[in-house]
Design an enzyme around this catalytic site. Structure first.
Site, short mmCIF file in Angstrom:
data_model
loop_
_atom_site.label_atom_id
_atom_site.label_comp_id
_atom_site.label_asym_id
_atom_site.label_seq_id
_atom_site.Cartn_x
_atom_site.Cartn_y
_atom_site.Cartn_z
N LYS A 1 1.41 -1.45 0.00
CA LYS A 1 -0.17 -0.34 -0.02
C LYS A 1 0.59 0.88 0.10
CE LYS A 1 -2.33 1.26 3.41
NZ LYS A 1 -3.36 1.99 5.19
N ASP B 1 -6.91 1.27 0.59
CA ASP B 1 -7.35 1.13 2.57
C ASP B 1 -7.79 0.67 2.78
OD1 ASP B 1 -8.71 3.51 2.24
OD2 ASP B 1 -7.56 5.02 2.91
#
Length: 214
Positions: free
Chosen positions: A124, A142
């Site tokens: 991420k 997320d």
């Protein structure tokens, strides 16, 4: 989990997002690629506002890997001790700075694999940096995107990797650059976890969420 929305519906959804916010921005303060990597790594289990408060003075004195090494772990802790998991994060930031200085000439690499090899940098974080600094259409999934994607049908998936693939495979290419920012902002400020603001949502007529809060 909602079913995947079709191409035409997705194009209409992202056209609305684009009309409302043509150039969405990440909310982490940074001055270069290095400070962006550090800020994103620090943001795990912390708010962007909290990270920005902690890094406001830090980045004035440590905006390169070498300057971070010169500051040292204890010096870094003094700046970031208001952030959750600050001791472990400080260790990782210092280790990362050492690797960047020793192996990359003090520069941040711009491949996902190289970024993910750095301490404290997961997929991420790597995707955020690739997207925000190098303008590569990487999708950083997320909790907000995971929630919005599965509620609405924009990008459903059983885990973050599946949601990332759903974005890449289904959202029209001309919206890919800003897709994750639009989705994060929508989840953060409208499609909230406990009380989604469906009554004022831009895409409520296209969203598959069955328990709309109207």
């Amino acid at each position: 989990m909602a079913k995947q929305l079709d191409y035409h519906t997705l194009r209409e959804i992202f056209s609305r997002f684009q009309a409302a916010e043509p150039e969405p921005k990440g909310e982490l303060d940074h001055v270069n690629a290095y400070t962006l990597v550090v800020a994103v790594a620090l943001s795990a289990q912390a708010t962007d506002a909290g990270v920005n408060k902690a890094t406001h003075e830090l980045f004035k004195i440590a905006d390169t890997p070498q300057k971070m090494l010169d500051l040292g772990e204890e010096g870094l802790i003094e700046h970031i001790k208001t952030i959750g998991l600050y001791r472990n994060k400080a260790k990782n930031v210092i280790k990362m700075a050492r690797i960047l200085v020793d192996d990359y000439g003090g520069e941040v690499p711009n491949s996902r694999a190289a970024l993910q090899s750095l301490p404290g940098v997961g997929r991420k974080t790597a995707n955020v940096v690739l997207n925000m600094w190098w303008h590569y259409p990487a999708q950083a999934v997320d909790t907000h995107i995971f929630r919005v994607g599965n509620r609405s049908g924009i990008c459903p998936g059983k885990d973050v990797d599946a949601v990332e693939r759903a974005i890449e495979d289904n959202i029209p290419v001309d919206f890919q650059q800003h897709a994750h920012h639009w989705l994060i902002l929508h989840g953060r400020y409208h499609c909230k976890a406990r009380k989604p603001m469906c009554g004022t949502c831009l895409i409520r007529d296209l969203c598959q969420y069955e328990d709309k809060n109207l």
